[in-house]
Motif scaffolding. Sequence first.
Motif, short mmCIF file in Angstrom:
data_model
loop_
_atom_site.label_atom_id
_atom_site.label_comp_id
_atom_site.label_asym_id
_atom_site.label_seq_id
_atom_site.Cartn_x
_atom_site.Cartn_y
_atom_site.Cartn_z
N LEU A 28 18.41 -30.44 34.23
CA LEU A 28 17.82 -29.52 33.25
C LEU A 28 16.41 -29.97 32.90
CD1 LEU A 28 20.76 -28.76 30.78
CD2 LEU A 28 19.86 -27.31 32.59
N GLY A 29 16.20 -31.28 32.84
CA GLY A 29 14.86 -31.81 32.55
C GLY A 29 13.83 -31.28 33.54
N LEU A 30 14.21 -31.30 34.81
CA LEU A 30 13.31 -30.78 35.84
C LEU A 30 12.98 -29.31 35.57
CD1 LEU A 30 11.95 -31.09 38.69
CD2 LEU A 30 14.09 -30.24 39.63
N LEU A 31 14.01 -28.52 35.27
CA LEU A 31 13.77 -27.09 35.04
C LEU A 31 12.99 -26.85 33.75
CD1 LEU A 31 17.11 -25.91 36.49
CD2 LEU A 31 14.87 -25.13 37.23
N LEU A 32 13.20 -27.68 32.74
CA LEU A 32 12.40 -27.56 31.51
C LEU A 32 10.93 -27.76 31.82
CD1 LEU A 32 14.41 -29.41 28.70
CD2 LEU A 32 14.13 -26.96 29.05
N VAL A 33 10.65 -28.78 32.63
CA VAL A 33 9.25 -29.04 33.00
C VAL A 33 8.69 -27.83 33.73
CG1 VAL A 33 7.76 -30.47 34.45
CG2 VAL A 33 9.52 -31.55 33.04
N VAL A 34 9.48 -27.26 34.64
CA VAL A 34 9.00 -26.09 35.39
C VAL A 34 8.75 -24.90 34.45
CG1 VAL A 34 9.61 -24.38 37.16
CG2 VAL A 34 10.15 -26.80 37.52
N PHE A 35 9.72 -24.60 33.60
CA PHE A 35 9.57 -23.46 32.68
C PHE A 35 8.35 -23.64 31.77
CE2 PHE A 35 14.46 -22.78 32.79
CZ PHE A 35 14.34 -22.00 33.93
N GLU A 36 8.23 -24.84 31.23
CA GLU A 36 7.14 -25.06 30.27
C GLU A 36 5.79 -25.04 30.97
OE1 GLU A 36 8.42 -28.23 27.48
OE2 GLU A 36 6.52 -27.74 26.47
N SER A 37 5.72 -25.59 32.18
CA SER A 37 4.46 -25.56 32.92
C SER A 37 4.08 -24.12 33.22
CB SER A 37 4.58 -26.32 34.24
OG SER A 37 5.04 -27.61 34.01
N LEU A 38 5.06 -23.33 33.62
CA LEU A 38 4.78 -21.92 33.92
C LEU A 38 4.31 -21.19 32.67
CD1 LEU A 38 7.70 -21.05 36.36
CD2 LEU A 38 5.25 -21.00 36.87
N TYR A 39 4.89 -21.55 31.54
CA TYR A 39 4.45 -20.92 30.30
C TYR A 39 2.99 -21.26 30.02
CZ TYR A 39 3.61 -20.42 25.31
OH TYR A 39 3.06 -20.13 24.10
N LEU A 40 2.66 -22.52 30.19
CA LEU A 40 1.30 -22.95 29.91
C LEU A 40 0.31 -22.29 30.87
CD1 LEU A 40 1.70 -24.94 27.61
CD2 LEU A 40 0.47 -26.62 28.95
N LYS A 41 0.76 -22.10 32.11
CA LYS A 41 -0.12 -21.55 33.13
C LYS A 41 -0.28 -20.03 32.94
CE LYS A 41 -0.94 -21.88 38.08
NZ LYS A 41 -0.45 -20.65 38.74
N PRO A 122 0.73 -27.15 22.51
CA PRO A 122 1.62 -26.89 23.65
C PRO A 122 1.49 -27.91 24.78
CG PRO A 122 0.65 -24.85 22.89
CD PRO A 122 0.04 -25.92 22.07
N TRP A 123 0.28 -28.35 25.08
CA TRP A 123 0.17 -29.31 26.20
C TRP A 123 0.74 -30.67 25.81
CZ3 TRP A 123 -2.48 -33.88 26.11
CH2 TRP A 123 -3.44 -34.06 25.10
N VAL A 124 0.65 -31.04 24.54
CA VAL A 124 1.26 -32.31 24.11
C VAL A 124 2.77 -32.19 24.22
CG1 VAL A 124 1.53 -33.96 22.21
CG2 VAL A 124 -0.65 -32.79 22.54
N HIS A 125 3.27 -31.01 23.90
CA HIS A 125 4.71 -30.78 24.04
C HIS A 125 5.14 -30.88 25.49
CE1 HIS A 125 8.66 -28.90 23.72
NE2 HIS A 125 8.63 -29.35 22.48
N LEU A 126 4.34 -30.30 26.37
CA LEU A 126 4.68 -30.41 27.81
C LEU A 126 4.67 -31.87 28.26
CD1 LEU A 126 5.20 -29.23 30.64
CD2 LEU A 126 2.74 -28.97 30.91
#
Lengths: 437, 345
Positions: A28-41, A122-126
Motif C-alpha cells: 500500500l505504501g508503494l501505491l500511496l506514493v504513486v497516488f500522491e505523486s500523481l496528485y502533485l503532478k 503537499p510536497w512535504v507530505h509526499l
Amino acid sequence: MDTEILARIQFAFTVSFHYIYPPLSIGLGLLLVVFESLYLKTKNEEYHQLAKFWTKIFALTFGIGVVTGIVMEFEFGTNWAVYSRYVGDVFGSALAAEGIFAFALESGFLGVLLFGWNRVKPWVHLVSTIGVFLGSMFSAIWIVVANSWQQTPAGYHIVGKGMHARAEITDFWAMVFNPSSVDRLLHVWLGAFLAGSFLVLSVHAYYLVKGKHVAISKRAFKIALIVAMVFSLGQLFTGHHSAEGVAKNQPAKLAALEGHFDAKAPADMYLLGWVNKEKQEVTGLKIPGGLSWLLHYDTKAPVVGLNAFPEKDRPSQVNAIFQFYHLMVAIGMTLIGLTVWGSFLLWRGQLYNKKWMLWAFVFAVFLPQVANQVGWFAAEMGRQPWVVYGLLRTSDAFSQAVSDNQILFSLILFLMVYALLFFLFIYLLTKKIKHGP
Amino acid sequence: METFLGIDYPTWWFLVVGGLFSGYAILDGFDFGAGAWHLFFKKEQSRRIALNAIGPVWDGNEVWLVIGGGALFAGFPVLYATLLSAMYTPFMLFLVFIIFRAIAIEFRSKEEGKLWRKTWDICYSVSSIMLAFLLGVVLGNVLQGIAIDEKYQYQGTGFFEFLNPYALMTGCTTLALFMVHGAIYLLLKTEGRLYAKLTLLLKRAIIGFMVIFGITSLYTLLYIPHLSDDFKSSPGLFIVPVLTFLSIANVPRLASKKNYGYAFFFSSLTIGFLLVLVAIELYPTLLISTLNPQYNIDVYKAASSTKSMGIMLIFVAIGAPLVLGYTIFVYKTFKGKVKLDEHSY
C-alpha cells in the motif's frame, strides 16, 4: 506438550499473524506514493482522494504490523534464549540496524503522513509518505537479511565451546549479502507489492461491480493492475532464482520442496502431488525430469535427494513442505494469469463490462496473502531441524528457564488477543470500504 | 581490549543502551502518563484532545523501545537472553498490553457508539498504567538481582516471583513519575477547562510521586545495601543524587509558576537522572545474581565481539542524527495546542 513444541507453535503463530500486515503496508505504501505523486503532478483531486482513503487503511495495517512486530523482537529473548546467546553477535546487529535505519524512518514520518494533511505543504507530505514507504522497504531488507543468515550463514566464525559456543561476526558485508539474501529479499518485496496491489484491486473492483465511486475506482484499478501484472511476472524470476539458490545452498530443503528422495537420481517436477514419506514416493501430476532441467537444463542431470542426508539432519515434514511450496507456485501462476488477462481486457476496453472478471479480482485479495504465508512455511520448515542451518538445532535453541506452563499461558493469551485483533481489523476494514473514498 | 577515547567498547555500548532506554522512558513515558490520566477526563471532547495530543508521536516514541531492544540483543546477547527468559511473564504481559494500547488508540475513533468508545478508553488507560508499572517492575527485579546460575540460567520458581515487594514499589514509582511527566505534557497541549483540571491533577501527582519515591529510596538504602556501594566507595558520585533531587524539586516550582515548558524539560531530566543513578549502581554489572556474585553478568561477560560492537557504534553514529532529525521535524510540525480536524482520532 513439551517446551520446544510450544515455543515453536507460539513463534509460528505470532510470526504468521504478524506477516499478514507488513506486506500490506509495503504494498500500500508503494501505491500511496504513486497516488500522491500523481496528485502533485496532475493536481487531479481524485488522486488526492485516493491517497487519503488508502492512507486510512494503511494506518490500520501499519499499526497492527508494528505492535505484532514488537512481539517478535522480544520473543527471541523470552522463548529462544539459547538461540539469542548463540547468534546475538550476528543476528542482533541486523535487527538493531532495522530499528535504527528503517523503523525509525517509517514511524518518524508516519505521524506526518496520518495527521499532517492540513499542516504541511503537499510536497512535504509526499516526502513523508516516501519516507514511510522507504522505511518499510528498509525494514524488509534487514529482517530478510537476518532470516537469510539463518538459512545460509556467512561472514562469521564460531568461538567457545559447548554452552559458551557462539557465532561472532567476521565480515559484516558477507553477513548482509549472504548467499540467499538478495534472492529472498526480492521475492519478499514483490510478494508485498502483490499483497498491497491486490487489496487495492479488490476494493475498487468491488466498487466497480456495485457501480459506486466509478470514476475514481477506474483510475485506481488501472494503476494497481499494472503494478500487479509487472510484479507477478517479476515474481517468476525471483522465485526461480531463489529455487536455484536453495538447490545450491540448502539441498535438503530443495529435495523436500519437490519430495525428491533418491540421493543421486534425476528429479521430476510436480504440478501437484502427495508425498508418502514411508514409501519415499510422490503420486501426482509431474513433468518427468522437470526439476533436473530447471536447475541444470538437462532432464537427466542428477539432483541431490533427501536420502543423501542422515535422517536427523533433514526436514521431517516433507509432505507439508511439498504442499505449501506447490500452493505458493500455483497461486503465483494464477496471479500472472489473472493480471495478464485483466490487462488484456483493460487494453481492449472490455474489462469494466465483465462482471465475473471484476468479481474474480474482488476475491483474489486472499491469494497473495496465502502465497506469502505458505511460502514462508515452506522456507522455514524446509530449514528444519536447524534453526541456523547446519549450526544450531531448533531442539537446542529454546529457553531452558521457561516452563511449558508459562508458554502455554502466553500462547493462549496471544491466541485470544490476536483473534480479537483480527476480528476488529476485518470489521473496521469493511467499514472503511463501505464508507468509501 | 579495543577502546575509543580511552573507554572500552562494552562500556560504550552500555552508555548507548542506557541512552536509548532513557530516551524511551522520556518519550513513551509521557504518552503512558497521558494514557494513565485518560479516565479522569469525563467529556468526550477532552478525551479526544488528550488522545490527539499524543496522536502523531506515540508510534514514533515506541521506536525507541524497538531500537533499545535491538541494541540490547545485539550488544549484550547474553543479558538479553537471560533477562527476557527470566522475566518471561512480565515481558509477555508487557507485549499484550502494548498491543491493547495501540489498538485502543487506533480503533477508538473509528466508531461513534458510546459503549465502543468507553471500552477502548478503559483499554487505553488500563494498558498505559500497566505498561508504566511493568517497566518499573522489571527495573526493580534488575536492581534487586535475580536467581541466575553459572550457566546464566534463571533458577527462580513460581509464576509470580517477579511480583516481589521491591518490584511493586519500583513499579508504582515509575507509574507516578510517568503520570507527572504525562500531565505536564498534556498541559502543554491543552487549554481551557481541561487545562484547569490538569493543573489540579498535576499537583496531586507530584505529591504522590514524592511520597512513593521517598519510600522506595528509603527501602533501597535499608534493604538493598549493595546498590549504594558505589556511592560509598567514591563519594564524588554523590553529585548525581543531589542533581536528581534538585531536578525533581524544580518540577513543582516551575509547575506552580505555570512554566510547563521548562517543567517538562525537568521532568524529562529527572527520568534521565534516575536512570543515570541506576546505571551507576549497576555498572559494570548488568544483572546481579542472587545465588552467587560470581554468576553476575557484567558488561564484559555479556558483550558481543569487538568487531560487532565496532560496527554497531558506526550504526549509532550514522543513525542517531537521522533519528534525531525526524523526531525534531515531527514535534515541530505538531507543536502547540491540539486542534482537532477531520484527520484527528
